[in-house]
Design a protein around this motif. Sequence first.
Motif, PDB file in Angstrom:
ATOM      1  N   GLU A 101       0.808  -1.220   0.000  1.00  0.00           N
ATOM      2  CA  GLU A 101       0.000   0.000   0.000  1.00  0.00           C
ATOM      3  C   GLU A 101       0.836   1.263   0.000  1.00  0.00           C
ATOM      4  OE1 GLU A 101      -3.578   1.789  -0.454  1.00  0.00           O
ATOM      5  OE2 GLU A 101      -3.284  -0.389  -0.271  1.00  0.00           O
ATOM      6  N   LEU A 109      -5.196  -0.491  -5.930  1.00  0.00           N
ATOM      7  CA  LEU A 109      -6.467  -0.989  -6.449  1.00  0.00           C
ATOM      8  C   LEU A 109      -6.372  -1.265  -7.945  1.00  0.00           C
ATOM      9  CD1 LEU A 109      -9.405  -1.726  -5.820  1.00  0.00           C
ATOM     10  CD2 LEU A 109     -10.032   0.612  -6.421  1.00  0.00           C
ATOM     11  N   ARG A 112      -5.256  -4.857  -7.813  1.00  0.00           N
ATOM     12  CA  ARG A 112      -5.996  -5.886  -7.067  1.00  0.00           C
ATOM     13  C   ARG A 112      -6.526  -6.964  -7.998  1.00  0.00           C
ATOM     14  NH1 ARG A 112     -11.947  -4.577  -5.235  1.00  0.00           N
ATOM     15  NH2 ARG A 112     -12.121  -5.041  -7.475  1.00  0.00           N
ATOM     16  N   ASP A 138      -3.733  -4.148   2.624  1.00  0.00           N
ATOM     17  CA  ASP A 138      -5.047  -3.722   2.151  1.00  0.00           C
ATOM     18  C   ASP A 138      -5.674  -4.516   1.010  1.00  0.00           C
ATOM     19  OD1 ASP A 138      -4.198  -1.822   3.956  1.00  0.00           O
ATOM     20  OD2 ASP A 138      -4.886  -0.125   2.793  1.00  0.00           O
ATOM     21  N   LYS A 139      -5.177  -4.341  -0.228  1.00  0.00           N
ATOM     22  CA  LYS A 139      -5.835  -4.927  -1.401  1.00  0.00           C
ATOM     23  C   LYS A 139      -5.488  -6.394  -1.580  1.00  0.00           C
ATOM     24  CE  LYS A 139      -6.774  -0.576  -2.087  1.00  0.00           C
ATOM     25  NZ  LYS A 139      -5.926  -0.035  -1.025  1.00  0.00           N
ATOM     26  N   THR A 140      -4.470  -6.860  -0.846  1.00  0.00           N
ATOM     27  CA  THR A 140      -4.048  -8.252  -0.976  1.00  0.00           C
ATOM     28  C   THR A 140      -5.154  -9.204  -0.545  1.00  0.00           C
ATOM     29  OG1 THR A 140      -1.805  -7.527  -0.467  1.00  0.00           O
ATOM     30  CG2 THR A 140      -2.237  -9.880  -0.378  1.00  0.00           C
ATOM     31  N   GLY A 143      -7.977  -9.352  -3.167  1.00  0.00           N
ATOM     32  CA  GLY A 143      -7.438  -9.888  -4.409  1.00  0.00           C
ATOM     33  C   GLY A 143      -7.251 -11.391  -4.349  1.00  0.00           C
ATOM     34  N   THR A 215      -7.827  -0.236   6.367  1.00  0.00           N
ATOM     35  CA  THR A 215      -8.345  -1.206   5.412  1.00  0.00           C
ATOM     36  C   THR A 215      -7.800  -2.603   5.669  1.00  0.00           C
ATOM     37  OG1 THR A 215      -8.544   0.551   3.769  1.00  0.00           O
ATOM     38  CG2 THR A 215      -8.649  -1.710   2.966  1.00  0.00           C
ATOM     39  N   ASN A 288     -13.298   1.445   2.303  1.00  0.00           N
ATOM     40  CA  ASN A 288     -12.815   0.602   1.203  1.00  0.00           C
ATOM     41  C   ASN A 288     -13.499  -0.761   1.193  1.00  0.00           C
ATOM     42  OD1 ASN A 288     -10.717   2.189  -0.148  1.00  0.00           O
ATOM     43  ND2 ASN A 288      -9.671   2.104   1.801  1.00  0.00           N
ATOM     44  N   HIS A 292     -14.526  -3.607  -1.931  1.00  0.00           N
ATOM     45  CA  HIS A 292     -13.959  -4.953  -1.942  1.00  0.00           C
ATOM     46  C   HIS A 292     -15.018  -6.032  -1.697  1.00  0.00           C
ATOM     47  CE1 HIS A 292     -10.144  -3.122  -2.299  1.00  0.00           C
ATOM     48  NE2 HIS A 292     -10.023  -2.753  -1.041  1.00  0.00           N
TER      49      HIS A 292
END
Length: 590
Positions: A101, A109, A112, A138-140, A143, A215, A288, A292
Amino acid sequence: MAMNEQPPTQPDNARRQPEELRSWRWFGKESMRTFNQRSRMAQLGLAQADYIGKPIIAVINTWSDINPCHMHFKARVEEVKRGVWQAGGVPMEMPAMSLAEAFQKPSPLLYRNLLATETEELLRSYPADGVVLMGGCDKTTPGLIMGATSMGIPMIFMPAGPMLRGNAGGKTLGSGSDMFKGWNELRAGAIDQGEWEELLSGIARSPGTCMTMGTASTMTSAAEALGLTLPGASSIPAPDSRHAQMATATGQRIVEMVWQNLGPSRVLTADAFDNAIVTVLALGGSTNALVHLIAMARRAGVDLTLDRFDDLAAQTPLTANLRPAGAYLMEDFYYAGGLRALLARLQAERPGLLKPDTLTVNGRTLGENIAGAKVFNDEVILPAERALVASGSLAVLRGNLCPDGAVIKPAAAEPHLHQHTGRAIVFASYAELTARIDDPDLDVDASSVLVLQNAGPLGGPGMPEWGMLPIPKKLLAAGVRDMLRISDCRMSGTSFGACVLHVAPEAFIGGPLALVRTGDLIRLDIPARTLDVLVDDAELARRRAEWTQPPPRYLRGWGALFSQQVTQANEGCDMRTLSGTEPTREPDIY
């Protein structure tokens, strides 16, 4: 239930036979190709008795030298593997893209969905019978889960865990939140450069994700509420020895899941996503999560919409006293009993809010997993009658400025801004915002509404976390610490303030936000759930006729694919060809 307790197994007649494993297609038949595959396993040092007829477990590891949230994964992956071996499986570590991040630009993002694609295709193209997903930054988390959900084999998530509390100058610090506060104070002249540097040195001091309810902890907690982790796994601090024990127990459990054929379709139900939303709301989690969870749900065939978040927010008290909404940090939350304790208290005090009968990856229900959990600190995990926010900690807005929705956290905004009309100050890009925001001649006051355009999924690109627009320096110096800010991008879960986010459709594709001009009046009414620009329809139509779409941000590569396929924020920012539950054929083995 303790994390390492073994769940009841299914009857023997429900268990799969070795010939039913996916990996049997690679290794269990006699042919020239399977000979080649077995010879390469021998090259890896494995005898046929080591792997044929045993579950092969992919361990998707998102370790990277540039991801401090996951820097302990070199050790954790070995602990996961140990658990797999102990349970009679065969672990195969498969590195995947690490979404860091703090470093990845223009926005994680944007990537992701690339991680989701990589995860899905790794699992489909190799002889994996089950998978351990190692993530947290966060986006891991979304994803990995999105990709594994689309693949459909048994999966279990191993959260990275939060870092230790920050500390500098005798103060306890929270990652992200205290950075934003410190930056405002530095710009206002309230602290000097030395104090700012001292903050830098102590705000992040161990492996792990942000220890505020940003997040990262929002999404790992949501993953636990969905039933995708061992009970209690999301709350354990990364450096704690119990985190290593959890990693081994996770490796052990996935092997049994393969024999039971306990795949994501049995876990990721509409009720499970309701549990995740309630959990996010009770924690005061990141906005967020809306983007997601919608994307994750639609991969599982659950048609989750923004309205469901607003419905559940009206019923859910915010009872986790965690920054940025509250006072404490994730380490304190763990010592207070963690997520199991929070959910057990919520279930006791607000029966019917959670769906306790949802199945989880350990073979038990969510209700069974949280039964008996105790709260050890009533100041960290509050009783419902002392909730930070009794209900409505999140609001979904509609109006002529956001016909497809926008979101705000009312508790993060000063109360006088909950119903507010102000004059718009418009910035067409973040570069323009950066160049103009501290100009002493900027015609702005505390009642103004800062508007950022072209920062959404396509305009950002990747919907960067720019939504906590900086307050102009001259207003900071005058003591202003909050004002209404509106954008089509996101903001960090560690942020705060009267920030309207995720405006959809975004400005870059001609959404109404693109038509706002400096001087227009904008009206926010959180109780009524409305956001409008006070310009008549005829004038808006005239402006639309004059509007021209900006050129695409990318002409080739992943960025171009993303731009052609990505959906808007209210639809989860997934790729159109990746969402949904249409089956993808298994590879031919020749």
